[in-house]
Write an enzyme that holds these catalytic residues in place. Sequence first.
Site, PDB file in Angstrom:
ATOM      1  N   GLU A 102      34.398-107.940 -45.369  1.00  0.00           N
ATOM      2  CA  GLU A 102      33.365-108.619 -46.134  1.00  0.00           C
ATOM      3  C   GLU A 102      33.053-107.976 -47.474  1.00  0.00           C
ATOM      4  O   GLU A 102      32.611-108.648 -48.408  1.00  0.00           O
ATOM      5  CB  GLU A 102      32.099-108.729 -45.267  1.00  0.00           C
ATOM      6  CG  GLU A 102      32.345-109.711 -44.122  1.00  0.00           C
ATOM      7  CD  GLU A 102      31.332-109.636 -42.998  1.00  0.00           C
ATOM      8  OE1 GLU A 102      30.358-110.377 -43.055  1.00  0.00           O
ATOM      9  OE2 GLU A 102      31.540-108.842 -42.057  1.00  0.00           O
TER      10      GLU A 102
ATOM     11  N   GLY B 250      35.196-105.640 -36.332  1.00  0.00           N
ATOM     12  CA  GLY B 250      36.276-105.819 -35.368  1.00  0.00           C
ATOM     13  C   GLY B 250      37.093-104.569 -35.153  1.00  0.00           C
ATOM     14  O   GLY B 250      37.221-104.069 -34.027  1.00  0.00           O
TER      15      GLY B 250
ATOM     16  N   GLY C 181      43.243-114.041 -39.206  1.00  0.00           N
ATOM     17  CA  GLY C 181      44.002-113.865 -40.434  1.00  0.00           C
ATOM     18  C   GLY C 181      43.791-112.496 -41.046  1.00  0.00           C
ATOM     19  O   GLY C 181      44.362-112.160 -42.084  1.00  0.00           O
TER      20      GLY C 181
ATOM     21  N   GLN D 255      42.599-108.307 -47.333  1.00  0.00           N
ATOM     22  CA  GLN D 255      41.185-108.515 -47.039  1.00  0.00           C
ATOM     23  C   GLN D 255      40.324-108.339 -48.281  1.00  0.00           C
ATOM     24  O   GLN D 255      39.465-109.159 -48.586  1.00  0.00           O
ATOM     25  CB  GLN D 255      40.726-107.529 -45.954  1.00  0.00           C
ATOM     26  CG  GLN D 255      41.219-107.885 -44.577  1.00  0.00           C
ATOM     27  CD  GLN D 255      40.556-109.149 -44.092  1.00  0.00           C
ATOM     28  OE1 GLN D 255      39.361-109.177 -43.794  1.00  0.00           O
ATOM     29  NE2 GLN D 255      41.296-110.212 -44.038  1.00  0.00           N
TER      30      GLN D 255
ATOM     31  N   ARG E 197      38.848 -94.605 -43.748  1.00  0.00           N
ATOM     32  CA  ARG E 197      40.301 -94.586 -43.688  1.00  0.00           C
ATOM     33  C   ARG E 197      40.823 -96.022 -43.631  1.00  0.00           C
ATOM     34  O   ARG E 197      40.330 -96.843 -42.872  1.00  0.00           O
ATOM     35  CB  ARG E 197      40.754 -93.818 -42.466  1.00  0.00           C
ATOM     36  CG  ARG E 197      42.244 -93.734 -42.358  1.00  0.00           C
ATOM     37  CD  ARG E 197      42.686 -92.421 -41.737  1.00  0.00           C
ATOM     38  NE  ARG E 197      44.136 -92.347 -41.690  1.00  0.00           N
ATOM     39  CZ  ARG E 197      44.850 -91.598 -42.526  1.00  0.00           C
ATOM     40  NH1 ARG E 197      44.260 -90.863 -43.426  1.00  0.00           N
ATOM     41  NH2 ARG E 197      46.158 -91.591 -42.431  1.00  0.00           N
TER      42      ARG E 197
ATOM     43  N   GLY F 168      37.946-118.014 -40.789  1.00  0.00           N
ATOM     44  CA  GLY F 168      36.646-118.342 -40.209  1.00  0.00           C
ATOM     45  C   GLY F 168      35.520-117.977 -41.157  1.00  0.00           C
ATOM     46  O   GLY F 168      34.623-118.751 -41.391  1.00  0.00           O
ATOM     47  N   PHE F 169      35.588-116.770 -41.698  1.00  0.00           N
ATOM     48  CA  PHE F 169      34.577-116.284 -42.654  1.00  0.00           C
ATOM     49  C   PHE F 169      33.176-116.375 -42.077  1.00  0.00           C
ATOM     50  O   PHE F 169      32.216-116.600 -42.810  1.00  0.00           O
ATOM     51  CB  PHE F 169      34.694-117.037 -43.986  1.00  0.00           C
ATOM     52  CG  PHE F 169      36.108-117.139 -44.498  1.00  0.00           C
ATOM     53  CD1 PHE F 169      36.771-115.995 -44.914  1.00  0.00           C
ATOM     54  CD2 PHE F 169      36.769-118.348 -44.528  1.00  0.00           C
ATOM     55  CE1 PHE F 169      38.086-116.075 -45.363  1.00  0.00           C
ATOM     56  CE2 PHE F 169      38.090-118.426 -44.966  1.00  0.00           C
ATOM     57  CZ  PHE F 169      38.732-117.291 -45.382  1.00  0.00           C
TER      58      PHE F 169
ATOM     59  N   ASN G 129      45.688-100.054 -42.468  1.00  0.00           N
ATOM     60  CA  ASN G 129      46.958-100.628 -42.909  1.00  0.00           C
ATOM     61  C   ASN G 129      46.782-101.110 -44.345  1.00  0.00           C
ATOM     62  O   ASN G 129      46.079-102.090 -44.591  1.00  0.00           O
ATOM     63  CB  ASN G 129      47.370-101.785 -41.998  1.00  0.00           C
ATOM     64  CG  ASN G 129      48.704-102.395 -42.414  1.00  0.00           C
ATOM     65  OD1 ASN G 129      49.109-102.337 -43.569  1.00  0.00           O
ATOM     66  ND2 ASN G 129      49.393-102.992 -41.452  1.00  0.00           N
ATOM     67  N   PRO G 130      47.401-100.437 -45.292  1.00  0.00           N
ATOM     68  CA  PRO G 130      47.174-100.796 -46.698  1.00  0.00           C
ATOM     69  C   PRO G 130      47.509-102.250 -47.010  1.00  0.00           C
ATOM     70  O   PRO G 130      46.873-102.864 -47.845  1.00  0.00           O
ATOM     71  CB  PRO G 130      48.121 -99.847 -47.456  1.00  0.00           C
ATOM     72  CG  PRO G 130      48.314 -98.693 -46.538  1.00  0.00           C
ATOM     73  CD  PRO G 130      48.261 -99.263 -45.142  1.00  0.00           C
TER      74      PRO G 130
END
Lengths: 696, 332
Positions: A660, A507, A465, A593, A583, A236-237, A586-587
């Site tokens: 972002e 989010g 995504g 991202q 933190r 979506g971005f 999830n790496p």
Amino acid sequence: MTDQLTRRAAVGEDRRRADGRLKVLGQARYAFEQLPAGAAYLVPLLAPVARGRITAIDAAAALAVDGVLGVLTHENAPALPEHARPPLRILQSPDITHRGQFVGGVLADTPEAAARAAGLVRVEVDAAAHDTALAWDHPDAYVPDTVNPDYPAVTEDGDVDGALASAAHAVDVTYRTPMHHNHPMEPHTTVVTWSDAGVELHESTQHPHGVRATVAELFGLDPETVRVVAPYVGGGFGGKGQLHAHAVLACMAAQTVPGRPVKLALTRRQLVPNAGHRTPTIQRVRLGAEADGRLVAIEHDVAEHTSRITEFAEQTAVATRMMYAAGARRTRHRLVALDVPAPSWMRAPGETPGMYALESALDELACAAGIDPIELRVRNEPETDPSSGKPFSSRGLVACLREGAERFGWAGRDPEPGVRRDGRWLVGSGVAAATYPVYRQSATARVRAFGGGRFGVTIAAADIGTGAWTVLAQIAADALGVAVEDIELRIGDSALPPASVAGGSSGTTTWGTAIVTAAQKLLAEHDGDPPAGAEVTADAPPNPHADDVAMHAFGAHFAEVRVDSDTGEARVARMLGVFAAGRIVNPRTARSQFMGGMTMGLGMALHEATILDHRHGAIVTPDLAEYHVASHADVPALEVHWIDEEDPYVNPMGSKGIGEIGIVGAAAAIGNAVHHATGRRVRELPITPDKLLGLG
Amino acid sequence: MSTPAMAYERATDVDAAVAAVAGRPGARFLAGGTNLVDHLKLGLLDPDLLVDVTRLPLREIEDVPGGGLRIGAGVTNADLAADPRVRASYPVLAEALLAGASGQLRNVATTGGNLLQRTRCPYFQDVTMACGKRDPGAGCSAIGGVTRGHAILGASEHCIATHPSDMAVGLAALDATVETAGPGGGRTLPLTELHRLPGDEPERDTVLEHGELIVAVTLPPPSPTARSAYRKVRDRASYAFALVSVAAAVDVRDGVLHDVRIALGGVAPKPWRAEQAEAVLRGAVPTAARLGEAADAELAAATAQGENAFKIPLARATIVAVLRDLLTEELA
């Protein structure tokens, strides 16, 4: 800070995407992959001019095509409320306000019949003079009341002109960025069924509850009768953050065939003028510094466009207000309202174009002052947030720059531009900083005990995504003290408790906080051992520290660029980003991202541009052959790292948004490297071969 | 009114395919479909019959007695690029093929179809814009508009579009010939004569008649001493049309350019054989200055349309660079 997650077993764990297998197998059904029986197909009609009035629509030939169910136009469309957002108020009058605007739609039993009939509708227009060209000195430029989402448009602090006049080093440079499009892989898509019982939409959206509210408002419905389903969204971005007009058109069509599903998937050509975009920008940056590089003045003055029918003011200069220390500072945004589609959110609106200009200008200052660009940034590190005076909850910029320099091999870099050759290639390196604020919105989560240590967690979050399916389960597991496998997560459906938009990199912060809050409440109510059937619904509270600390993520980009001295082709040889984003939950999904953001920044630097033919007000790059996003061959060795950052203020997880920041500053690092390679300072993106000719 | 049907036929022999299309003005051959299917979706074409030629026995690459290769029109771009004979003896062609499109497209795009692909001019592809290539006599919307990708050579006041093929540029530099079958029989013509300049008939991209089908492309025997290369300048590293491309083959004997062939892409409405440049170089001792003179000779007739003015110096630089790299030893 009693809300902090104390157990961190799952949070921080490198976990595979919960929905990865389904996606690889094609079993994750996206909106248009819904295959309801008896569906009808909608093809939109687009305005052929940028401004004017429809004088006649002749749909007779279209209506005569076998299988055509109807032709929607402004003559027969349902009325929408006057107060609705103007870009959504389609088919309400014969007026045309941008080229490609929806002026109708053809509904048919098959997509083929709808497409053929759409080609037979004759739309006659009386074209009016239009204006689609942004200019720095445009006579209609004005200062808006606020910029997105609600920042002041203008700030002034100290004597900027005086400080610039007496500065030891000064730069006064103007950068230009073109119009950009989000271009998610999955186009904007609506599958909607309208019946007496209610309206159900499968919508490719970043915000199911937002779509629900907007559809209900537009059509005068009780929101409880509108359901929006979006479990999987193909990117979506920001372009799917708000409802766009295609869904309004689909709802209008569905009203004419009650009970029958109506399917609409925009083609790229239909999407480009109707689903938001990033404004072009013209940015003048003036920097003044002492001999040692310490800034005495920063000015960032922006011109950008909006649509004549609605205002969206990209907050381009806002990051400049908090990035570096300086005695005097002035920022300003001016808008020109043009006959263009409505601009909207696109990945890091504001920071993306703004930090491109600021970080490029800073590099120019470093060159002018003979100071290493990393050192220049370190010397201008503020003790508190210059825009608010508050302390930072954490600020990892210097750590990112240092770590990046070490990993990239910055030490010993010869600052002289245009002197490194490898055969026909000129080679250079560049650095730029990144930042993005920590936003928190409102959301509600429900946690229910199933017994046996298993829990159901529901929230109408959207995974576009990004990894929400994966990381929200990790957060819930730690909040409840169970394994991730013991969490049954449901998201992507407005029938679930309301959640904020998957936007503003908020989010995980927002939804995670809601989940933790509900989980902790459930455990507290049952002495840590809730029986099967016990359930709690709870809101994410506002951040209690919001008034006390400034919360931002930071990062540093490094790029090595090679420029072909024969042809001016610039290619990124390697790129490295280091981020301080609290933190990392999830790496694996986080790396994606950051990497995606950096790749998009690479595209911004070298490739991406939506180009208009201003004579027609027409976009002449309406597909992915003409609008160049980075191809695989353009994306080199790309490294992502982060520093361990403990921030007890941001949210219970200690995480900052990461969706972002990867794009922010990336284009500047590449542009700075192009300068280092060639000695040419290209101040207008994208940096295409025509701008680097004659390097010999 | 019923929906007009678009019929589809799968041709099993060349003569039947030709007859099927020749007999119907609204019929079109369908090969890989990488361009034609786009055109159907964009509303540029409204054929009443598609004759699928992908099953015709045109998928072989055959050795020609006495040297050379005969490439069936149905050979895919991917297969042609991978052919060991092409890679060894005609590297300019393999390189040109691999510079074009994407892996997925090359897997279905055919040799004949590649030659006959139409321009990617955005005005041609947008049915709301006037375009004489699409609609004879309608004029050219590109002139005065966004012309960054447009032609600097061979354009006319009726059309300034470029031909998008990379493969065709490589073939032009190889003196390839095209073999067709047609309603009046077959013919063989030099590849450089297949495409035509727009003049006042921009709608006609090639000299082929309706119903005439390309069946093969033939490469002449390679010179054992020739060297060749293709270089494509583009806005991104893959899946972008050429701003400028250069195919060149040189054959140096006794320190003299015994033969030189240069073709340009991205600059003209057809694969552009750079005969002026060749004339400067043929028989000459290669020097850096001479390479520049050759490029200047070719580009003397170049005309910019505004935004594409950069293509003139870019073409010059690229011609010189490709020749320089092919002639490294001689120039040393």
